[in-house]
Design a protein around this motif. Structure first.
Motif, PDB file in Angstrom:
ATOM      1  N   TYR A 119      47.175  33.104  24.476  1.00  0.00           N
ATOM      2  CA  TYR A 119      47.118  33.984  23.840  1.00  0.00           C
ATOM      3  C   TYR A 119      47.051  35.213  23.541  1.00  0.00           C
ATOM      4  CZ  TYR A 119      46.113  36.973  19.471  1.00  0.00           C
ATOM      5  OH  TYR A 119      46.242  37.808  18.527  1.00  0.00           O
ATOM      6  N   LEU A 120      46.733  35.672  24.718  1.00  0.00           N
ATOM      7  CA  LEU A 120      46.841  37.518  25.555  1.00  0.00           C
ATOM      8  C   LEU A 120      48.409  37.031  25.750  1.00  0.00           C
ATOM      9  CD1 LEU A 120      44.142  37.856  26.106  1.00  0.00           C
ATOM     10  CD2 LEU A 120      44.507  38.534  23.833  1.00  0.00           C
ATOM     11  N   LYS A 121      49.108  35.316  26.758  1.00  0.00           N
ATOM     12  CA  LYS A 121      49.462  35.832  27.417  1.00  0.00           C
ATOM     13  C   LYS A 121      51.098  36.117  26.545  1.00  0.00           C
ATOM     14  CE  LYS A 121      51.927  33.349  31.381  1.00  0.00           C
ATOM     15  NZ  LYS A 121      51.985  32.091  32.329  1.00  0.00           N
ATOM     16  N   GLN A 122      50.430  35.424  25.571  1.00  0.00           N
ATOM     17  CA  GLN A 122      51.821  35.248  24.440  1.00  0.00           C
ATOM     18  C   GLN A 122      52.335  36.405  23.833  1.00  0.00           C
ATOM     19  OE1 GLN A 122      50.704  31.700  22.329  1.00  0.00           O
ATOM     20  NE2 GLN A 122      51.311  30.144  23.431  1.00  0.00           N
ATOM     21  N   ASN A 123      51.632  36.990  24.048  1.00  0.00           N
ATOM     22  CA  ASN A 123      51.616  38.352  23.204  1.00  0.00           C
ATOM     23  C   ASN A 123      51.516  39.886  24.061  1.00  0.00           C
ATOM     24  OD1 ASN A 123      50.294  38.910  19.687  1.00  0.00           O
ATOM     25  ND2 ASN A 123      49.998  37.149  20.885  1.00  0.00           N
ATOM     26  N   GLY A 124      52.146  39.107  25.207  1.00  0.00           N
ATOM     27  CA  GLY A 124      53.021  40.558  26.156  1.00  0.00           C
ATOM     28  C   GLY A 124      51.697  40.796  27.513  1.00  0.00           C
ATOM     29  N   TYR A 125      50.662  40.061  27.543  1.00  0.00           N
ATOM     30  CA  TYR A 125      49.046  40.268  28.800  1.00  0.00           C
ATOM     31  C   TYR A 125      50.248  40.049  29.909  1.00  0.00           C
ATOM     32  CZ  TYR A 125      46.327  42.756  25.800  1.00  0.00           C
ATOM     33  OH  TYR A 125      46.014  43.905  24.676  1.00  0.00           O
ATOM     34  N   GLN A 126      49.947  40.420  30.533  1.00  0.00           N
ATOM     35  CA  GLN A 126      49.682  39.762  32.205  1.00  0.00           C
ATOM     36  C   GLN A 126      48.115  39.288  32.406  1.00  0.00           C
ATOM     37  OE1 GLN A 126      51.825  40.271  34.014  1.00  0.00           O
ATOM     38  NE2 GLN A 126      50.862  39.098  35.828  1.00  0.00           N
ATOM     39  N   THR A 127      48.082  38.192  33.035  1.00  0.00           N
ATOM     40  CA  THR A 127      46.970  36.996  32.548  1.00  0.00           C
ATOM     41  C   THR A 127      46.060  36.916  33.825  1.00  0.00           C
ATOM     42  OG1 THR A 127      48.066  35.622  32.024  1.00  0.00           O
ATOM     43  CG2 THR A 127      46.741  36.694  30.351  1.00  0.00           C
ATOM     44  N   GLY A 128      44.879  37.309  33.974  1.00  0.00           N
ATOM     45  CA  GLY A 128      44.702  36.582  35.887  1.00  0.00           C
ATOM     46  C   GLY A 128      42.524  37.083  35.864  1.00  0.00           C
ATOM     47  N   VAL A 129      42.601  35.713  36.762  1.00  0.00           N
ATOM     48  CA  VAL A 129      41.296  35.757  36.663  1.00  0.00           C
ATOM     49  C   VAL A 129      41.275  35.032  38.150  1.00  0.00           C
ATOM     50  CG1 VAL A 129      42.065  32.958  36.445  1.00  0.00           C
ATOM     51  CG2 VAL A 129      39.357  33.499  36.259  1.00  0.00           C
ATOM     52  N   GLY A 179      47.413  29.781  30.714  1.00  0.00           N
ATOM     53  CA  GLY A 179      47.363  30.641  30.423  1.00  0.00           C
ATOM     54  C   GLY A 179      47.606  31.623  31.283  1.00  0.00           C
ATOM     55  N   PHE A 180      47.034  31.874  32.704  1.00  0.00           N
ATOM     56  CA  PHE A 180      47.150  32.790  33.861  1.00  0.00           C
ATOM     57  C   PHE A 180      47.672  32.727  34.199  1.00  0.00           C
ATOM     58  CE2 PHE A 180      42.499  31.592  32.583  1.00  0.00           C
ATOM     59  CZ  PHE A 180      41.786  33.270  32.615  1.00  0.00           C
ATOM     60  N   ASP A 181      48.779  34.056  34.313  1.00  0.00           N
ATOM     61  CA  ASP A 181      49.857  33.992  35.576  1.00  0.00           C
ATOM     62  C   ASP A 181      49.337  34.125  37.198  1.00  0.00           C
ATOM     63  OD1 ASP A 181      51.474  34.890  33.145  1.00  0.00           O
ATOM     64  OD2 ASP A 181      50.304  36.271  32.769  1.00  0.00           O
ATOM     65  N   TYR A 182      47.986  34.768  37.342  1.00  0.00           N
ATOM     66  CA  TYR A 182      47.265  34.965  38.685  1.00  0.00           C
ATOM     67  C   TYR A 182      46.142  34.167  38.149  1.00  0.00           C
ATOM     68  CZ  TYR A 182      45.941  36.533  42.358  1.00  0.00           C
ATOM     69  OH  TYR A 182      44.624  36.972  43.988  1.00  0.00           O
ATOM     70  N   SER A 183      45.881  33.737  40.178  1.00  0.00           N
ATOM     71  CA  SER A 183      44.267  32.750  40.090  1.00  0.00           C
ATOM     72  C   SER A 183      43.735  33.137  40.919  1.00  0.00           C
ATOM     73  CB  SER A 183      44.065  31.662  39.277  1.00  0.00           C
ATOM     74  OG  SER A 183      45.086  30.413  40.137  1.00  0.00           O
ATOM     75  N   TYR A 184      43.041  33.137  41.408  1.00  0.00           N
ATOM     76  CA  TYR A 184      41.922  33.573  42.913  1.00  0.00           C
ATOM     77  C   TYR A 184      40.341  32.681  42.020  1.00  0.00           C
ATOM     78  CZ  TYR A 184      41.130  34.428  47.404  1.00  0.00           C
ATOM     79  OH  TYR A 184      40.647  33.963  48.712  1.00  0.00           O
ATOM     80  N   LEU A 262      42.239  40.819  31.952  1.00  0.00           N
ATOM     81  CA  LEU A 262      41.452  40.390  34.013  1.00  0.00           C
ATOM     82  C   LEU A 262      39.789  39.795  33.379  1.00  0.00           C
ATOM     83  CD1 LEU A 262      41.216  39.777  36.717  1.00  0.00           C
ATOM     84  CD2 LEU A 262      40.081  42.138  37.155  1.00  0.00           C
ATOM     85  N   TYR A 263      39.925  38.406  33.662  1.00  0.00           N
ATOM     86  CA  TYR A 263      38.425  37.261  33.982  1.00  0.00           C
ATOM     87  C   TYR A 263      38.140  37.222  35.438  1.00  0.00           C
ATOM     88  CZ  TYR A 263      35.886  33.218  33.075  1.00  0.00           C
ATOM     89  OH  TYR A 263      35.032  32.467  32.633  1.00  0.00           O
ATOM     90  N   LEU A 264      36.721  38.251  34.896  1.00  0.00           N
ATOM     91  CA  LEU A 264      36.244  38.239  36.266  1.00  0.00           C
ATOM     92  C   LEU A 264      35.656  37.646  36.749  1.00  0.00           C
ATOM     93  CD1 LEU A 264      36.198  39.383  39.364  1.00  0.00           C
ATOM     94  CD2 LEU A 264      35.742  41.732  38.213  1.00  0.00           C
ATOM     95  N   PRO A 265      34.979  35.754  36.708  1.00  0.00           N
ATOM     96  CA  PRO A 265      33.722  35.298  36.776  1.00  0.00           C
ATOM     97  C   PRO A 265      33.281  35.721  37.728  1.00  0.00           C
ATOM     98  CG  PRO A 265      35.298  34.155  36.210  1.00  0.00           C
ATOM     99  CD  PRO A 265      36.208  34.944  36.471  1.00  0.00           C
ATOM    100  N   PHE A 266      32.344  36.308  38.441  1.00  0.00           N
ATOM    101  CA  PHE A 266      30.942  36.150  40.125  1.00  0.00           C
ATOM    102  C   PHE A 266      30.563  35.199  39.862  1.00  0.00           C
ATOM    103  CE2 PHE A 266      30.620  40.887  39.360  1.00  0.00           C
ATOM    104  CZ  PHE A 266      32.018  41.618  39.866  1.00  0.00           C
ATOM    105  N   ALA A 267      30.541  34.568  40.867  1.00  0.00           N
ATOM    106  CA  ALA A 267      29.887  33.506  40.806  1.00  0.00           C
ATOM    107  C   ALA A 267      27.977  33.793  41.524  1.00  0.00           C
ATOM    108  CB  ALA A 267      30.729  32.561  42.558  1.00  0.00           C
ATOM    109  N   ALA A 268      27.552  34.882  41.387  1.00  0.00           N
ATOM    110  CA  ALA A 268      26.656  35.516  41.641  1.00  0.00           C
ATOM    111  C   ALA A 268      25.566  36.082  40.079  1.00  0.00           C
ATOM    112  CB  ALA A 268      26.568  36.686  42.611  1.00  0.00           C
ATOM    113  N   PRO A 269      24.398  36.011  39.856  1.00  0.00           N
ATOM    114  CA  PRO A 269      23.709  35.531  40.972  1.00  0.00           C
ATOM    115  C   PRO A 269      22.803  34.253  41.513  1.00  0.00           C
ATOM    116  CG  PRO A 269      22.348  36.958  39.195  1.00  0.00           C
ATOM    117  CD  PRO A 269      24.747  36.917  39.081  1.00  0.00           C
TER     118      PRO A 269
END
Length: 507
Positions: A119-129, A179-184, A262-269
């Motif tokens: 949704y955000l990408k369609q509305n002009g956002y750069q998206t990343g996870v 929907g994510f332009d970039y993912s790591y 930017l969606y930043l889901p840590f694997a911790a704690p």
């Protein structure tokens, strides 16, 4: 003529003032969504000043924004909550209504399902996870095994067999196809193989190594991880620092000309509890507490990068946890630390400790600094909040279970408008519904990791649990049999929500 000249001059001045004071079309806000993994309500010192863990960076976000005291994860375990965050749908609507995916599971988000990212990408956002994905990847089967893909829900309730996966091939579905332009990403939890990273859905290193696992006898605590495939250079202690590095690199690439998400889901704690040496012994809650303090430091590092970019003032920063902590009663006594705060239960449970979470929103100029909200909300509300912020009227972008918290953030409402109730699901599939002060749990027992997890009622005993949280925050007095009308009301509402294909309005 002089009068005309004066009027002309006055008009020019007024026009000039109008032009200089006219509000500019402000760019939509950036969104930084930081999701901790298994962090408890009582692990954040802003929520639990008497705890044995210090979280100054998360506390700073709370001081600069709004801290919610009645926020909940849609489920008390990992995968389902992540599904709800990105889709705005309760996880039991998916192909995996109970349980979690594993590292070799296939993607859970349905094809063409709108997500916050799309949704955000369609509305002009750069998206990343950047971080722990845990929503499945469509690993490619080796030649001769393609027929497996025709099996309904293949790789969802049980993992793919590693022997049939072609790791040289890029998974066909994953974060970049929703929907994510970039993912790591890390495929699943840090205690589940394969232990490897994928950047834009491509393995950064083949999982040709192997680990026999670690602390397998620990009862899923400490530096525990399962045996399985791993990339030869993979280092469990470096996962959190790696995610911080990749997140910071994403933020440094952003400019004021285009908004970002930017969606930043840590694997911790989440386990394995592997704090780096500089954090060892820094808390008073053992290696878990030390790891929490490293998470807090990671939040601070990412936020400082955001500030240095000059984009912080127009960025909504959201901090949350995906569910309650895995913190057994013996740890509470050993360290005098209540990771779930004053609530009953822990991760996996239908009790409050399983799903009541820290939730903080910082948004300069829109959210009052140092404010506290008692609004009951759920992480499924992200999608509707984003559409509300952008002023969308597209009903396709408003899924069944998502309601905007924007009026609460702006101080215009005490509760989430139109939200009929909040629904939670436990690790073994207990449903709980919350409306006002009342909470109904369908079933007896915790429904999760706290023993007893499930109790079969005897003749004459209640078949479920009903609590008035305003009077009984610890869920100690079951009022199920004393309040049949309230039980019926909540049961009927839960049924209506389960059966609904569109959003229900509050009554």
């Amino acid at each position: 003529m002089k009068t005309l000249a004066k009027l002309t001059c006055l008009a020019a001045v007024l026009l000039s003032l109008a032009l200089t004071t006219r509000p500019e079309n402000k760019q939509p806000p950036n969104i930084l969504y930081i999701l901790a993994d298994d962090l408890g309500y009582g692990d954040v010192s802003a929520y639990n000043p008497d705890g044995q863990v210090a979280t100054p960076n998360i506390d700073k976000l709370a001081a600069q924004g709004m801290r919610f005291t009645d926020a909940h994860s849609p489920s008390s375990v990992c995968t389902p909550t992540r599904y709800a965050i990105l889709t705005g749908r309760y996880p039991w609507r998916s192909r995996l209504p109970v349980g979690v995916l594993r590292g070799y599971s296939r993607t859970l988000i349905e094809n063409d399902r709108p997500t916050v990212a799309s949704y955000l990408k369609q509305n002009g956002y750069q998206t990343g996870v950047v971080g722990k994905w845990h929503l499945g990847l469509d690993w490619v089967p080796k030649k001769g095994n393609e027929q497996l893909l025709s099996t309904a829900n293949y790789g969802i309730k049980t993992e793919m067999d590693t022997a049939v996966i072609d790791f040289l091939q890029k998974p066909t579905q994953g974060p970049n196809t929703v929907g994510f332009d970039y993912s790591y990403i890390l495929p699943a939890s840090l205690d589940m193989p394969p232990y490897c990273y994928l950047e834009n859905q491509k393995l950064t290193e083949q999982p040709t190594g192997y680990t026999k696992g670690n602390k397998l006898e620990s009862g899923y605590t400490g530096p525990f991880w399962r045996e399985g495939k791993m990339s030869p250079s993979f280092d469990f202690h470096e996962v959190l620092p790696t995610f911080v590095q990749k997140a910071n690199a994403f933020l440094k690439r952003q400019t004021a000309s285009k908004p970002f998400f930017l969606y930043l889901p840590f694997a911790a704690p989440h386990t394995p509890w592997v704090p780096k040496k500089e954090y060892s012994g820094k808390s008073k809650a053992g290696e878990y507490g030390d790891f929490v303090q490293q998470v807090d430091a990671a939040v601070g590092e990412v936020f400082r990068t955001l500030e240095a970019s000059g984009l912080a003032e127009n960025t909504i920063v959201i901090f949350a946890s995906d569910n309650g902590p895995y913190w057994r009663e013996n740890f509470v006594k050993q360290f005098n630390h209540k990771a779930a705060g004053e609530f009953r239960g822990m991760k996996g449970d239908a009790f409050e400790g399983g799903h009541r979470i820290p939730f903080i929103v910082r948004w300069p100029g829109n959210v009052k600094a140092g404010s506290v909200s008692a609004a009951t909300t759920t992480l499924a509300n992200l999608m509707a909040t984003c559409t509300d912020i952008l002023g969308s009227t597209d009903t396709k972008s408003t899924p069944e279970d998502s309601y905007s918290i924007l009026p609460v953030l702006q101080g215009k409402a005490k509760q989430v408008p139109n939200q009929p109730a909040v629904v939670h699901s436990s690790s073994i599939g207990f449903y709980a519904i919350r409306k006002g002060d009342w909470k109904l749990i369908e079933g007896l027992g915790s429904g999760g990791f706290t023993e007893p997890k499930e109790i079969k009622p005897k003749p004459g005993e209640p078949v479920g649990q009903l609590y008035n949280l305003a009077k009984d925050q610890l869920e100690t007095t079951n009022l199920y049999q004393q309040n049949p009308e309230k039980v019926k009301e909540l049961t009927d509402l839960l049924t209506a929500i389960k059966q609904s294909k569109t959003r229900l309005a509050s009554h």
